[in-house]
Design an enzyme around this catalytic site. Structure first.
Site, PDB file in Angstrom:
ATOM      1  N   GLY A 151      -7.936  -7.660  10.633  1.00  0.00           N
ATOM      2  CA  GLY A 151      -6.848  -6.783  11.035  1.00  0.00           C
ATOM      3  C   GLY A 151      -6.330  -7.015  12.435  1.00  0.00           C
ATOM      4  O   GLY A 151      -5.325  -7.680  12.639  1.00  0.00           O
ATOM      5  N   ARG A 152      -7.025  -6.477  13.421  1.00  0.00           N
ATOM      6  CA  ARG A 152      -6.493  -6.463  14.786  1.00  0.00           C
ATOM      7  C   ARG A 152      -6.218  -7.855  15.342  1.00  0.00           C
ATOM      8  O   ARG A 152      -5.259  -8.050  16.085  1.00  0.00           O
ATOM      9  CB  ARG A 152      -7.440  -5.690  15.703  1.00  0.00           C
ATOM     10  CG  ARG A 152      -7.483  -4.204  15.370  1.00  0.00           C
ATOM     11  CD  ARG A 152      -8.350  -3.426  16.329  1.00  0.00           C
ATOM     12  NE  ARG A 152      -8.441  -2.032  15.928  1.00  0.00           N
ATOM     13  CZ  ARG A 152      -9.095  -1.095  16.610  1.00  0.00           C
ATOM     14  NH1 ARG A 152      -9.707  -1.417  17.734  1.00  0.00           N
ATOM     15  NH2 ARG A 152      -9.132   0.148  16.176  1.00  0.00           N
ATOM     16  N   GLN A 166       0.845  -1.195   0.000  1.00  0.00           N
ATOM     17  CA  GLN A 166       0.000   0.000   0.000  1.00  0.00           C
ATOM     18  C   GLN A 166       0.878   1.242   0.000  1.00  0.00           C
ATOM     19  O   GLN A 166       1.814   1.360   0.797  1.00  0.00           O
ATOM     20  CB  GLN A 166      -0.913   0.029   1.220  1.00  0.00           C
ATOM     21  CG  GLN A 166      -1.935   1.171   1.159  1.00  0.00           C
ATOM     22  CD  GLN A 166      -2.771   1.276   2.410  1.00  0.00           C
ATOM     23  OE1 GLN A 166      -2.299   1.753   3.431  1.00  0.00           O
ATOM     24  NE2 GLN A 166      -4.020   0.835   2.344  1.00  0.00           N
ATOM     25  N   ARG A 185      -7.661   1.272  -2.148  1.00  0.00           N
ATOM     26  CA  ARG A 185      -8.447   1.262  -0.910  1.00  0.00           C
ATOM     27  C   ARG A 185      -9.224   2.565  -0.836  1.00  0.00           C
ATOM     28  O   ARG A 185      -8.645   3.649  -0.819  1.00  0.00           O
ATOM     29  CB  ARG A 185      -7.566   1.094   0.327  1.00  0.00           C
ATOM     30  CG  ARG A 185      -8.390   0.966   1.606  1.00  0.00           C
ATOM     31  CD  ARG A 185      -7.586   0.547   2.812  1.00  0.00           C
ATOM     32  NE  ARG A 185      -8.185  -0.635   3.437  1.00  0.00           N
ATOM     33  CZ  ARG A 185      -7.903  -1.052   4.662  1.00  0.00           C
ATOM     34  NH1 ARG A 185      -7.022  -0.407   5.409  1.00  0.00           N
ATOM     35  NH2 ARG A 185      -8.486  -2.121   5.153  1.00  0.00           N
ATOM     36  N   TYR A 227      -6.786  10.448   4.552  1.00  0.00           N
ATOM     37  CA  TYR A 227      -5.509  10.837   3.958  1.00  0.00           C
ATOM     38  C   TYR A 227      -5.744  11.587   2.645  1.00  0.00           C
ATOM     39  O   TYR A 227      -6.883  11.836   2.254  1.00  0.00           O
ATOM     40  CB  TYR A 227      -4.617   9.615   3.772  1.00  0.00           C
ATOM     41  CG  TYR A 227      -4.122   9.036   5.090  1.00  0.00           C
ATOM     42  CD1 TYR A 227      -3.385   9.816   5.985  1.00  0.00           C
ATOM     43  CD2 TYR A 227      -4.408   7.725   5.456  1.00  0.00           C
ATOM     44  CE1 TYR A 227      -2.942   9.302   7.198  1.00  0.00           C
ATOM     45  CE2 TYR A 227      -3.964   7.200   6.671  1.00  0.00           C
ATOM     46  CZ  TYR A 227      -3.237   7.992   7.533  1.00  0.00           C
ATOM     47  OH  TYR A 227      -2.797   7.486   8.738  1.00  0.00           O
TER      48      TYR A 227
END
Length: 332
Positions: free
Chosen positions: A316-317, A101, A223, A175
């Site tokens: 993810g986590r 990414q 993404r 972002y």
């Protein structure tokens, strides 16, 4: 066994052993932006056994002024390539596909860290989620936007040269590219603002520049912070329209997440935070869709796949916290 989750999938020309994705998660393990041994060990531990179909490595900054935080990985220099190559080799030896990414933080970059004034679509309405600095933000000029598209393309070429199976353009989580996409961040009145076509203008410039740099055969993912889940923000209808345009411009894989709301949605619990967006997008496009958010068990991922929420599910986590999560869940 979770049948759909274990089903192979070919994305563009990259073969994935199953539908499980380890999404990009910042580790802060690169003090000078270069790959270190502890970063290699981190990815080695999680890819061992080949139980994850696809790893998307943590966001890497495309240029110094676009750095989001201390300890962030860099893809901004040719000298980064040897370290990135080691990272790819570490993951590939475990029979796991990997894409990188790439990102520009925009107004989420801190001048206190980068030494450069932060830039964005507009000087006002910066995302509270991502904006940490009190320094002023400079509105980007046409030259700035051309330069950013060029930097994304150069970074994508470095990713390809390092041996990654593909590259993912980061346009989520408040972002830079999300700051253009979201009406909460983009107050411009020129060709790069206004209606949705204006707000996705820079994103399309970046996609086309990246595609031209890496060639037709290379996997290009994006993404997207599909919806802001807040009044006057980007909507799921916006995302469906935009994703059709992104696919036409050369995107092979869409990775759906949050926009100015970040990684989660307020008052939304359980697996698949963004499933309403991912399912709507999946119905509208012809490329695979990734959904991440709130999934902690393989059977939860299986349900989302069965419901048609996505083609691939990111965890993810749970994987971040437990390097053996995939091995344990996928082998049950």
């Amino acid at each position: 066994m979770n049948k759909l989750l274990h089903t192979p999938l070919t994305v563009h020309n990259v073969e994935l052993a199953n539908r499980l994705v380890m999404p990009p998660m910042a580790t802060g393990k690169t003090p000078d932006g270069t790959v270190q041994d502890d970063l290699l060990a981190y990815y080695d531990a999680r890819s061992k056994g080949g139980c994850i179909g696809l790893i998307v490595t943590e966001h890497a900054y495309i240029s110094p002024e676009g750095k989001a935080h201390e300890g962030q990985l860099s893809v901004s220099r040719d000298t980064d390539i040897p370290g990135l190559t080691k990272l790819v080799e570490t993951i590939h030896k475990n029979n796991t596909a990997v894409i990188a990414q790439i990102n520009h933080a925009g107004s989420a970059a801190m001048e206190e860290i980068t030494g450069y004034p932060a830039i964005s679509a507009s000087v006002t309405a910066q995302p509270e989620y991502a904006r940490k600095s009190e320094k002023p933000v400079r509105e980007m000029t046409a030259d700035d936007m051309h330069a950013v598209a060029k930097k994304f393309a150069e970074a994508a070429l470095r990713v390809k040269e390092a041996g990654f199976d593909g590259v993912e353009i980061h346009a989520a989580h408040g972002y830079l590219l999300d700051q253009f996409y979201s009406p909460l961040g983009n107050k411009r009145t020129d060709a790069y603002g206004g209606d949705l076509d204006g707000r996705i203008h820079l994103l399309l410039d970046v996609i086309r520049a990246v595609r031209e740099a890496v060639g037709a055969d290379y996997l290009v993912a994006l993404r997207l912070g599909a919806s802001d889940y807040t009044e006057s923000g980007a909507t799921i209808d916006d995302a469906v329209y935009a994703c059709k345009k992104f696919e036409k411009a050369g995107v092979d894989l869409l990775d759906i997440s949050g926009g100015f709301c970040g990684f989660t949605v307020k008052n939304r619990k359980g697996p698949g935070f963004f499933s309403d967006a991912s399912s709507a997008i999946r119905e509208a496009v012809h490329v695979p869709v990734i959904l991440t958010g709130g999934v902690t068990k393989a059977n939860e991922a299986e349900v989302l796949l069965e419901e048609g929420a996505a083609d691939l599910i990111g965890v993810g986590r749970a994987i971040f916290k437990d390097a053996d999560w995939a091995k344990k869940e996928m082998e049950e």
